[in-house]
Design a protein around this motif. Structure first.
Motif, PDB file in Angstrom:
ATOM      1  N   SER A   2       0.815  -1.213   0.000  1.00 47.73           N
ATOM      2  CA  SER A   2       0.000   0.000   0.000  1.00 47.73           C
ATOM      3  C   SER A   2       0.851   1.267   0.000  1.00 47.73           C
ATOM      4  O   SER A   2       0.319   2.358  -0.086  1.00 47.73           O
ATOM      5  CB  SER A   2      -0.930   0.004   1.208  1.00 47.73           C
ATOM      6  OG  SER A   2      -0.149   0.031   2.373  1.00 47.73           O
ATOM      7  N   THR A   3       2.179   1.106   0.113  1.00 53.41           N
ATOM      8  CA  THR A   3       3.006   2.308   0.126  1.00 53.41           C
ATOM      9  C   THR A   3       3.418   2.723  -1.283  1.00 53.41           C
ATOM     10  O   THR A   3       3.822   3.860  -1.493  1.00 53.41           O
ATOM     11  CB  THR A   3       4.281   2.090   0.965  1.00 53.41           C
ATOM     12  OG1 THR A   3       4.887   0.893   0.503  1.00 53.41           O
ATOM     13  CG2 THR A   3       3.968   1.992   2.441  1.00 53.41           C
ATOM     14  N   VAL A   7       0.378   5.286  -9.394  1.00 54.40           N
ATOM     15  CA  VAL A   7       0.799   5.060 -10.776  1.00 54.40           C
ATOM     16  C   VAL A   7       1.702   3.832 -10.857  1.00 54.40           C
ATOM     17  O   VAL A   7       1.546   2.981 -11.737  1.00 54.40           O
ATOM     18  CB  VAL A   7       1.508   6.304 -11.343  1.00 54.40           C
ATOM     19  CG1 VAL A   7       2.073   6.014 -12.724  1.00 54.40           C
ATOM     20  CG2 VAL A   7       0.545   7.480 -11.397  1.00 54.40           C
ATOM     21  N   ARG A   8       2.635   3.717  -9.896  1.00 55.54           N
ATOM     22  CA  ARG A   8       3.511   2.546  -9.894  1.00 55.54           C
ATOM     23  C   ARG A   8       2.678   1.273  -9.730  1.00 55.54           C
ATOM     24  O   ARG A   8       2.947   0.241 -10.342  1.00 55.54           O
ATOM     25  CB  ARG A   8       4.536   2.637  -8.740  1.00 55.54           C
ATOM     26  CG  ARG A   8       5.534   3.748  -8.878  1.00 55.54           C
ATOM     27  CD  ARG A   8       6.958   3.275  -9.138  1.00 55.54           C
ATOM     28  NE  ARG A   8       7.415   2.156  -8.352  1.00 55.54           N
ATOM     29  CZ  ARG A   8       8.166   2.275  -7.255  1.00 55.54           C
ATOM     30  NH1 ARG A   8       8.505   3.482  -6.803  1.00 55.54           N
ATOM     31  NH2 ARG A   8       8.581   1.206  -6.620  1.00 55.54           N
ATOM     32  N   TYR A   9       1.645   1.364  -8.886  1.00 52.15           N
ATOM     33  CA  TYR A   9       0.785   0.208  -8.652  1.00 52.15           C
ATOM     34  C   TYR A   9       0.124  -0.240  -9.949  1.00 52.15           C
ATOM     35  O   TYR A   9       0.113  -1.424 -10.299  1.00 52.15           O
ATOM     36  CB  TYR A   9      -0.281   0.564  -7.610  1.00 52.15           C
ATOM     37  CG  TYR A   9      -1.252  -0.552  -7.322  1.00 52.15           C
ATOM     38  CD1 TYR A   9      -0.980  -1.507  -6.352  1.00 52.15           C
ATOM     39  CD2 TYR A   9      -2.440  -0.653  -8.041  1.00 52.15           C
ATOM     40  CE1 TYR A   9      -1.868  -2.536  -6.103  1.00 52.15           C
ATOM     41  CE2 TYR A   9      -3.337  -1.678  -7.803  1.00 52.15           C
ATOM     42  CZ  TYR A   9      -3.043  -2.615  -6.823  1.00 52.15           C
ATOM     43  OH  TYR A   9      -3.932  -3.639  -6.594  1.00 52.15           O
ATOM     44  N   LEU A  10      -0.417   0.739 -10.708  1.00 53.07           N
ATOM     45  CA  LEU A  10      -1.084   0.414 -11.979  1.00 53.07           C
ATOM     46  C   LEU A  10      -0.095  -0.189 -12.962  1.00 53.07           C
ATOM     47  O   LEU A  10      -0.396  -1.171 -13.644  1.00 53.07           O
ATOM     48  CB  LEU A  10      -1.724   1.666 -12.585  1.00 53.07           C
ATOM     49  CG  LEU A  10      -2.923   2.248 -11.853  1.00 53.07           C
ATOM     50  CD1 LEU A  10      -3.403   3.500 -12.563  1.00 53.07           C
ATOM     51  CD2 LEU A  10      -4.050   1.214 -11.786  1.00 53.07           C
ATOM     52  N   LEU A  11       1.091   0.420 -13.036  1.00 55.29           N
ATOM     53  CA  LEU A  11       2.097  -0.080 -13.975  1.00 55.29           C
ATOM     54  C   LEU A  11       2.480  -1.499 -13.602  1.00 55.29           C
ATOM     55  O   LEU A  11       2.542  -2.390 -14.443  1.00 55.29           O
ATOM     56  CB  LEU A  11       3.339   0.811 -13.952  1.00 55.29           C
ATOM     57  CG  LEU A  11       3.154   2.225 -14.516  1.00 55.29           C
ATOM     58  CD1 LEU A  11       4.448   3.013 -14.415  1.00 55.29           C
ATOM     59  CD2 LEU A  11       2.683   2.159 -15.969  1.00 55.29           C
ATOM     60  N   GLU A 117     -15.218  -5.574 -10.701  1.00 59.33           N
ATOM     61  CA  GLU A 117     -15.333  -6.813  -9.936  1.00 59.33           C
ATOM     62  C   GLU A 117     -15.167  -6.529  -8.440  1.00 59.33           C
ATOM     63  O   GLU A 117     -15.930  -7.025  -7.612  1.00 59.33           O
ATOM     64  CB  GLU A 117     -14.263  -7.796 -10.412  1.00 59.33           C
ATOM     65  CG  GLU A 117     -14.552  -9.208  -9.987  1.00 59.33           C
ATOM     66  CD  GLU A 117     -13.401 -10.141 -10.318  1.00 59.33           C
ATOM     67  OE1 GLU A 117     -13.250 -11.141  -9.615  1.00 59.33           O
ATOM     68  OE2 GLU A 117     -12.641  -9.843 -11.266  1.00 59.33           O
ATOM     69  N   THR A 118     -14.183  -5.698  -8.109  1.00 59.28           N
ATOM     70  CA  THR A 118     -13.977  -5.367  -6.695  1.00 59.28           C
ATOM     71  C   THR A 118     -15.161  -4.577  -6.163  1.00 59.28           C
ATOM     72  O   THR A 118     -15.614  -4.811  -5.046  1.00 59.28           O
ATOM     73  CB  THR A 118     -12.704  -4.521  -6.505  1.00 59.28           C
ATOM     74  OG1 THR A 118     -11.708  -5.019  -7.378  1.00 59.28           O
ATOM     75  CG2 THR A 118     -12.217  -4.588  -5.091  1.00 59.28           C
ATOM     76  N   ALA A 119     -15.649  -3.622  -6.978  1.00 57.94           N
ATOM     77  CA  ALA A 119     -16.747  -2.774  -6.506  1.00 57.94           C
ATOM     78  C   ALA A 119     -17.984  -3.600  -6.197  1.00 57.94           C
ATOM     79  O   ALA A 119     -18.639  -3.398  -5.177  1.00 57.94           O
ATOM     80  CB  ALA A 119     -17.072  -1.703  -7.537  1.00 57.94           C
ATOM     81  N   VAL A 335      -8.824   5.596  -8.180  1.00 54.04           N
ATOM     82  CA  VAL A 335      -9.128   4.234  -8.629  1.00 54.04           C
ATOM     83  C   VAL A 335      -8.328   3.200  -7.837  1.00 54.04           C
ATOM     84  O   VAL A 335      -8.859   2.159  -7.449  1.00 54.04           O
ATOM     85  CB  VAL A 335      -8.833   4.073 -10.136  1.00 54.04           C
ATOM     86  CG1 VAL A 335      -9.062   2.636 -10.568  1.00 54.04           C
ATOM     87  CG2 VAL A 335      -9.682   5.021 -10.962  1.00 54.04           C
ATOM     88  N   VAL A 336      -7.061   3.507  -7.577  1.00 52.60           N
ATOM     89  CA  VAL A 336      -6.192   2.489  -6.977  1.00 52.60           C
ATOM     90  C   VAL A 336      -6.643   2.023  -5.584  1.00 52.60           C
ATOM     91  O   VAL A 336      -6.613   0.821  -5.317  1.00 52.60           O
ATOM     92  CB  VAL A 336      -4.713   2.948  -7.017  1.00 52.60           C
ATOM     93  CG1 VAL A 336      -3.833   2.076  -6.152  1.00 52.60           C
ATOM     94  CG2 VAL A 336      -4.224   2.922  -8.458  1.00 52.60           C
ATOM     95  N   PRO A 337      -7.139   2.929  -4.697  1.00 54.49           N
ATOM     96  CA  PRO A 337      -7.608   2.421  -3.407  1.00 54.49           C
ATOM     97  C   PRO A 337      -8.685   1.353  -3.576  1.00 54.49           C
ATOM     98  O   PRO A 337      -8.740   0.398  -2.809  1.00 54.49           O
ATOM     99  CB  PRO A 337      -8.183   3.662  -2.728  1.00 54.49           C
ATOM    100  CG  PRO A 337      -7.459   4.793  -3.336  1.00 54.49           C
ATOM    101  CD  PRO A 337      -7.177   4.396  -4.752  1.00 54.49           C
ATOM    102  N   LEU A 338      -9.526   1.507  -4.603  1.00 53.76           N
ATOM    103  CA  LEU A 338     -10.554   0.500  -4.864  1.00 53.76           C
ATOM    104  C   LEU A 338      -9.903  -0.805  -5.325  1.00 53.76           C
ATOM    105  O   LEU A 338     -10.240  -1.889  -4.871  1.00 53.76           O
ATOM    106  CB  LEU A 338     -11.515   1.027  -5.939  1.00 53.76           C
ATOM    107  CG  LEU A 338     -12.610   0.079  -6.410  1.00 53.76           C
ATOM    108  CD1 LEU A 338     -13.568  -0.235  -5.280  1.00 53.76           C
ATOM    109  CD2 LEU A 338     -13.377   0.691  -7.576  1.00 53.76           C
ATOM    110  N   LEU A 339      -8.923  -0.661  -6.239  1.00 51.45           N
ATOM    111  CA  LEU A 339      -8.269  -1.849  -6.789  1.00 51.45           C
ATOM    112  C   LEU A 339      -7.456  -2.590  -5.732  1.00 51.45           C
ATOM    113  O   LEU A 339      -7.268  -3.791  -5.824  1.00 51.45           O
ATOM    114  CB  LEU A 339      -7.344  -1.455  -7.939  1.00 51.45           C
ATOM    115  CG  LEU A 339      -8.049  -1.028  -9.222  1.00 51.45           C
ATOM    116  CD1 LEU A 339      -7.073  -0.380 -10.174  1.00 51.45           C
ATOM    117  CD2 LEU A 339      -8.708  -2.230  -9.874  1.00 51.45           C
ATOM    118  N   ARG A 340      -6.974  -1.848  -4.746  1.00 55.12           N
ATOM    119  CA  ARG A 340      -6.141  -2.489  -3.727  1.00 55.12           C
ATOM    120  C   ARG A 340      -6.942  -3.455  -2.870  1.00 55.12           C
ATOM    121  O   ARG A 340      -6.395  -4.355  -2.273  1.00 55.12           O
ATOM    122  CB  ARG A 340      -5.488  -1.441  -2.820  1.00 55.12           C
ATOM    123  CG  ARG A 340      -4.265  -0.784  -3.437  1.00 55.12           C
ATOM    124  CD  ARG A 340      -3.526  -0.045  -2.341  1.00 55.12           C
ATOM    125  NE  ARG A 340      -2.923   1.188  -2.780  1.00 55.12           N
ATOM    126  CZ  ARG A 340      -1.669   1.296  -3.210  1.00 55.12           C
ATOM    127  NH1 ARG A 340      -0.905   0.241  -3.272  1.00 55.12           N
ATOM    128  NH2 ARG A 340      -1.200   2.459  -3.574  1.00 55.12           N
TER     129      ARG A 340
END
Ligand code: ADP
Length: 623
Positions: A2-3, A7-11, A117-119, A335-340
């Motif tokens: 989570s740190t 953008v790095r997470y998406l990549l 799917e997560t939502a 978006v990323v907090p949702l994807l996490r």
């Protein structure tokens, strides 16, 4: 995990698996840009050696041995290299952009489906808390991520333009190239300066468009109210005001934009004039003191052609590309907090499946509160220490005044919410220890305002089981007393309902929802009666339906009209989240408590009683 930055997470999670396409596309685009530099270079050389005959025909990076010695051969080489460079550039750019864009679209597709799917896996409480925000994240922000990837492509494109042009300049005459490096710096500073001035004006335009649209929408959607209160003029005035503000904001942005456009055009012209001046002086004075290299007319021509690649791309990089990447980054932060959330964890579907045979339900001292933001005015929990037992096949009626906690009570059985303390057991198994999915397979739910999807009656009833045949659907509809009215619809089971189809009455929707719930043949059916008024006939129909349905399963029915649950095996009266009375209809009427009071009101007995009292009082006064 989570740190890492969004953008790095998406990549890392989505783009990395297409790394080959992204890198391959980038390499091809850069190659195309390098080839794009060739014509200006070759034309400069041709000018010097073929037209002015001021120097020998040489090409940078090409061995002299490869170059023809006769003029005709050299002219042929010029034409051939122009054709090859332009053709090669087109090919590389076409293919490079194609594979990059494809990887881009596939990545966005993966992100969108993963986010959805997560939502959907998130518990209902999260949906209620997020409300419309979630939709806007799924819709606008996911779309906006395109800015991030497309911004990346544009950065490669314009950055490549700038870098290849400058590299060729260095190769041809590094002295002059160093002088010309000033140009992109000035362009970038000017562009950022104006972007800083323009941004707040564009923000104001967007805000004003939003307000104007909201005004228009409110006035049109509320047209009945507007007309009935004769407020047309007032609305016109308000729309006029909003439109005027929008016009003013747009004009202010437009004026500044026009100035900026002129400034950047003048800058471009000044750049070329400056280059032409310095270059001419250089050629005429044959290498001025500060410089160490000589300059030819052909090289100057090549430089002039490259100058455009120093300016426009810099302008785009400094403003458009930067803004797009920033806007994409902002969306990625939403978006990323949702994807996490891991979909599997969010679904909370661990635990063994329930094994349901009879459908007996026990609530054991269940206490629940919605917590902060609760509408409850007092400090009491929404439900306090509620215990009740439904034997397999029972018809349980739940009654009480509005806000007593009836809906909440039945929603706990589906684990839309989890109790704070206490336990609910299904055939003796605590539902909290078992898979939510298996629980919901055994408990059918018909909410207050059942949702019909756009589609046919058949599709809506078959929603729970896509393999259901027409006879399954008809069978379920018959059990839900829906068959009769469906048969009378224009296309029967193939009639379109929902958003753009036939509008059904509240009672009809409810019966379709019951049919939908019955299709899966659950051991338990939960029915939450709509508060909205259904006519007496529909109510009687639903009452009969529930009785039939209850014959071979356990039914929990929340009722506002006591007549709906009059036939129930047991009735539970809730008051402020506590069970205050329980028994059959006859027993409760006998007890003469709050149920008996409500029954009297609903059957009209009280009105009569009130009359009697008034009459008696009057008699007394007169007497
Ligand atoms: P009933 O079905 O008896 O009318 P509900 O179970 O719908 O009562 O509501 C019980 C109480 O819980 C009410 O005070 C209501 O305002 C509150 N409540 C219901 N749903 C929510 C929710 N999603 N969030 C917060 N409070 C809620």
């Amino acid at each position: 995990m989570s740190t890492t930055s969004p953008v790095r997470y998406l990549l890392h999670r989505f783009a990395r698996r297409r790394g080959r396409q992204f890198v391959g596309g980038t390499v091809l685009v850069v190659l195309a840009l390098a080839l794009q530099r060739v014509p200006a270079l070759v034309i400069g050389v041709a000018l010097d050696s073929l037209l002015l005959e001021s120097r020998a025909f040489t090409l940078p990076l090409v061995p002299d041995a490869w170059i023809p010695t006769d003029t005709a051969g050299q002219a042929t080489l010029v034409v051939a290299s122009l054709v090859v460079a332009v053709g090669g550039e087109s090919l590389c750019r076409w293919y490079g952009v194609l594979i990059y864009e494809r990887a881009n679209l596939e990545t966005l597709h993966d992100i969108r489906t993963a986010a959805f799917e997560t939502a959907t896996a998130l518990p209902l409480s999260a949906h209620q808390a997020a409300d419309r925000d979630l939709l806007s994240v799924l819709n606008d922000d996911v779309d906006n991520l395109e800015d991030l990837f497309d911004g990346g492509r544009a950065a490669v494109q314009y950055g490549g333009d700038l870098v290849t042009a400058f590299a060729f300049m260095l190769l041809l005459n590094w002295n002059l190239a160093v002088v010309m490096a000033l140009l992109p710096i000035v362009v970038a500073i000017t562009a950022r300066y104006y972007a800083g001035l323009l941004e707040p004006r564009y923000d104001a335009v967007r805000a004003n468009v939003g307000r104007l649209n909201a005004r228009l929408r409110d006035a049109i959607e509320g047209i009945r109210t507007v007309k009935s209160l004769v407020r047309e003029d007032r609305e016109a005035e308000r729309v006029g005001h909003a439109s005027g503000e929008y016009k003013a904001a747009a004009w202010s942005a437009l004026k500044l934009r026009a100035i900026y456009n002129r400034v950047s055009w003048l800058l471009a012209v000044a750049g070329v004039w400056f280059l032409f001046g310095v270059g001419s002086y250089w050629i005429l004075t044959d290498t001025p003191a500060v410089f160490t290299q000589s300059l030819t007319a052909g090289t100057l021509l090549t430089f002039i052609m490259y100058t455009f690649s120093l300016m426009e791309p810099t302008r785009k990089l400094a403003v458009e590309v930067l803004d797009r990447i920033e806007s994409g980054q902002a969306s990625s932060r939403r978006v990323v907090p949702l994807l996490r959330h891991d979909a599997a964890t969010a679904r909370n579907d661990d635990g063994p499946p329930l094994s349901v045979t009879d459908g007996g339900v026990e609530y054991d001292a269940v206490t629940f509160d919605y917590g902060e933001g609760d509408d409850d005015s007092d400090d009491e929990s929404t439900l306090t220490e509620v215990s009740l037992t439904a034997e397999a096949g029972d018809f349980v009626g739940i009654v009480g005044h509005s806000g007593a906690g009836k809906s909440t009570l039945v929603k706990l059985l589906l684990r839309f919410q989890e109790p704070d303390t206490g336990e609910i057991r299904l055939d003796g198994q605590p539902i909290a220890d078992h898979s939510v999915h298996s629980l919901r397979e055994h408990v059918g739910y018909v909410g207050q305002d059942p949702f019909l999807f756009p589609g046919t009656v058949h599709e809506n009833v078959a929603y729970a089981r896509s393999d259901a045949t027409r006879s399954d659907v008809v069978d379920a509809a018959k059990r839900a007393s829906a068959h009769e009215f469906v048969a009378e619809l224009p296309d029967g089971y193939d009639t379109e309902v929902g958003e753009r189809g036939t509008t059904l009455s509240g009672g009809q929707r409810q019966r379709l929802a019951i049919a939908r719930a019955l299709l899966a043949d659950p051991e338990i059916l939960v029915f939450d009666e709509a508060t909205s008024h259904v006519d007496t006939e529909t109510e009687a129909e639903i009452q009969r339906t529930l009785r039939d349905v209850a014959a071979d399963r356990t039914v929990f029915a929340v009722a506002h009209r006591l007549s709906t649950v009059r036939q129930a095996d047991r009735i539970v009266v809730l008051d402020d989240g506590r069970v205050t009375e329980r028994g059959t209809h006859a027993e409760l009427v006998e007890q003469d408590g709050s149920y008996a009071g409500l029954w009297a009101v609903q059957t009209g007995a009280v009105a009569a009683a009130a009359h009697e009292t008034t009459d008696a009082a009057e008699t007394e006064v007169r007497g």
